[in-house]
Design a protein around this motif. Structure first.
Motif, PDB file in Angstrom:
ATOM      1  N   ARG A  48      -8.231   3.196  -7.091  1.00 38.13           N
ATOM      2  CA  ARG A  48      -8.591   4.427  -7.813  1.00 38.13           C
ATOM      3  C   ARG A  48      -8.585   5.624  -6.881  1.00 38.13           C
ATOM      4  O   ARG A  48      -8.099   6.698  -7.235  1.00 38.13           O
ATOM      5  CB  ARG A  48      -9.968   4.267  -8.458  1.00 38.13           C
ATOM      6  CG  ARG A  48      -9.992   3.303  -9.635  1.00 38.13           C
ATOM      7  CD  ARG A  48     -11.296   3.375 -10.375  1.00 38.13           C
ATOM      8  NE  ARG A  48     -11.524   4.692 -10.947  1.00 38.13           N
ATOM      9  CZ  ARG A  48     -12.641   5.051 -11.573  1.00 38.13           C
ATOM     10  NH1 ARG A  48     -13.648   4.196 -11.672  1.00 38.13           N
ATOM     11  NH2 ARG A  48     -12.772   6.250 -12.084  1.00 38.13           N
ATOM     12  N   LYS A  49      -9.132   5.430  -5.675  1.00 41.11           N
ATOM     13  CA  LYS A  49      -9.147   6.545  -4.717  1.00 41.11           C
ATOM     14  C   LYS A  49      -7.732   6.931  -4.310  1.00 41.11           C
ATOM     15  O   LYS A  49      -7.419   8.112  -4.193  1.00 41.11           O
ATOM     16  CB  LYS A  49      -9.978   6.155  -3.493  1.00 41.11           C
ATOM     17  CG  LYS A  49     -11.473   6.135  -3.743  1.00 41.11           C
ATOM     18  CD  LYS A  49     -12.254   5.844  -2.483  1.00 41.11           C
ATOM     19  CE  LYS A  49     -12.230   4.386  -2.138  1.00 41.11           C
ATOM     20  NZ  LYS A  49     -13.140   4.035  -1.019  1.00 41.11           N
ATOM     21  N   ALA A  50      -6.880   5.930  -4.109  1.00 40.34           N
ATOM     22  CA  ALA A  50      -5.497   6.215  -3.743  1.00 40.34           C
ATOM     23  C   ALA A  50      -4.771   6.923  -4.875  1.00 40.34           C
ATOM     24  O   ALA A  50      -3.940   7.807  -4.658  1.00 40.34           O
ATOM     25  CB  ALA A  50      -4.775   4.916  -3.378  1.00 40.34           C
TER      26      ALA A  50
ATOM     27  N   GLU B 217     -10.513   1.127  -4.141  1.00 44.49           N
ATOM     28  CA  GLU B 217      -9.524   1.693  -3.233  1.00 44.49           C
ATOM     29  C   GLU B 217      -8.297   2.174  -4.002  1.00 44.49           C
ATOM     30  O   GLU B 217      -7.732   3.227  -3.700  1.00 44.49           O
ATOM     31  CB  GLU B 217      -9.121   0.657  -2.180  1.00 44.49           C
ATOM     32  CG  GLU B 217     -10.147   0.450  -1.098  1.00 44.49           C
ATOM     33  CD  GLU B 217     -10.438   1.715  -0.330  1.00 44.49           C
ATOM     34  OE1 GLU B 217      -9.484   2.384   0.100  1.00 44.49           O
ATOM     35  OE2 GLU B 217     -11.631   2.061  -0.176  1.00 44.49           O
TER      36      GLU B 217
ATOM     37  N   GLU C 188      -6.028   8.985  -6.938  1.00 42.40           N
ATOM     38  CA  GLU C 188      -6.456  10.377  -7.014  1.00 42.40           C
ATOM     39  C   GLU C 188      -5.730  11.239  -5.993  1.00 42.40           C
ATOM     40  O   GLU C 188      -5.618  12.447  -6.148  1.00 42.40           O
ATOM     41  CB  GLU C 188      -7.966  10.453  -6.791  1.00 42.40           C
ATOM     42  CG  GLU C 188      -8.772   9.823  -7.928  1.00 42.40           C
ATOM     43  CD  GLU C 188     -10.250   9.726  -7.580  1.00 42.40           C
ATOM     44  OE1 GLU C 188     -10.608  10.130  -6.447  1.00 42.40           O
ATOM     45  OE2 GLU C 188     -11.030   9.260  -8.425  1.00 42.40           O
ATOM     46  N   GLU C 189      -5.246  10.590  -4.920  1.00 42.69           N
ATOM     47  CA  GLU C 189      -4.592  11.347  -3.859  1.00 42.69           C
ATOM     48  C   GLU C 189      -3.080  11.430  -4.048  1.00 42.69           C
ATOM     49  O   GLU C 189      -2.462  12.441  -3.810  1.00 42.69           O
ATOM     50  CB  GLU C 189      -4.902  10.686  -2.501  1.00 42.69           C
ATOM     51  CG  GLU C 189      -6.382  10.731  -2.151  1.00 42.69           C
ATOM     52  CD  GLU C 189      -6.688   9.907  -0.918  1.00 42.69           C
ATOM     53  OE1 GLU C 189      -5.731   9.335  -0.348  1.00 42.69           O
ATOM     54  OE2 GLU C 189      -7.857   9.840  -0.523  1.00 42.69           O
ATOM     55  N   ALA C 190      -2.482  10.310  -4.474  1.00 37.97           N
ATOM     56  CA  ALA C 190      -1.028  10.279  -4.641  1.00 37.97           C
ATOM     57  C   ALA C 190      -0.681   9.148  -5.588  1.00 37.97           C
ATOM     58  O   ALA C 190      -1.417   8.185  -5.704  1.00 37.97           O
ATOM     59  CB  ALA C 190      -0.337  10.065  -3.292  1.00 37.97           C
TER      60      ALA C 190
END
Length: 258
Positions: A218-220, A216, A222-224
């Motif tokens: 890492r995904k966050a 989670e 990538e977004e901000a």
């Protein structure tokens, strides 16, 4: 009547099936069982691989260890594969299981209906708390841990489930092994030490959540940018004393003279 632990079928799992393949067999069996319940007669390697969450080449390699290669243009016979994998996993016989530690987790495991449908019979629920003795959980009376060895002997138990607090898990494990249990499913948040010949599978929900938290994050990221707590300040640098062989800034040269 007690089931003897001395009459285990000799499966291919004991004759060279890789551990990674053994770990995937339950995934195939779950997918195949769902197909069987829908009366699907055959399935292609691609369809079954997708349902099990693996790639089709890996699936075909795994099934080759079972001696099952399917039929070109038709696929695999679902019912035969269910039987074949169940046999390899030892699920064509009754496996009595004891659950030790009947707190919230142990009680939830006792109520899980998936054990019986896959060949695992909960033979006894065991806890050290005398207040729980005689209380019925999932239709099974809780027995005191003082009776552990007797219970295992009378029921021919070879698989034990530990759902105790971490501090009690090793002692429970030692008693299970001494009584003849050779396979343990450990839900306690600790690493168990067992002698050779005893298999332990560990289930740690907190570790799984931590792994999910990593993904989670890492995904966050990538977004901000993440709002992180600032790292602690570095300690002040020690004073550098200039040496005769130091450079102009006080640093020792990377290459010292011979």
């Amino acid at each position: 009547m007690a089931t003897s632990r001395n009459h285990r079928p000799a499966t291919r799992a004991s004759r060279g099936i890789p551990e990674a393949t053994v770990a995937r067999l339950p995934l195939y069996l779950r997918a195949l069982t769902a197909l069987s319940e829908r009366s699907v007669p055959t399935v292609s390697s691609e369809e079954l691989a997708a349902a099990a969450g693996v790639n089709s080449a890996k699936l075909r390699k795994d099934f080759s260890y079972l001696g099952s290669y399917g039929t070109r243009g038709v696929g695999y016979d679902v019912e035969y594969l269910v039987y074949q994998i169940s046999r390899e996993l030892g699920l064509t016989q009754d496996w009595p299981v004891v659950i030790v530690g009947i707190g919230n987790l142990g009680a939830a495991l006792a109520n899980y209906g998936g054990f019986a449908s896959r060949g695992f019979r909960v033979a006894s629920l065991i806890d050290a708390d005398s207040a729980l003795t005689g209380r019925t959980v999932a239709g099974i009376p809780v027995e005191h841990s003082d009776e552990l060895e007797k219970i295992i002997a009378e029921n021919g138990v070879s698989i034990g489930v530990i759902a105790t607090p971490a501090g009690a898990a090793q002692q429970v494990c030692d008693r299970l092994v001494a009584a003849g249990v050779t396979s343990i499913l450990n839900f306690a948040p600790t690493v168990l030490s067992v002698p050779e010949g005893v298999d332990v599978r560990k289930v740690d929900l907190s570790i799984e959540l931590q792994i999910l938290a990593f993904h989670e994050q890492r995904k966050a990221g990538e977004e901000a940018p993440l709002e992180e707590t600032a790292p602690p300040a570095a300690p002040p640098a020690a004073a550098v004393t200039k040496r005769p062989d130091s450079g102009p800034d006080g640093d020792v040269p990377a290459v010292m003279p011979a």
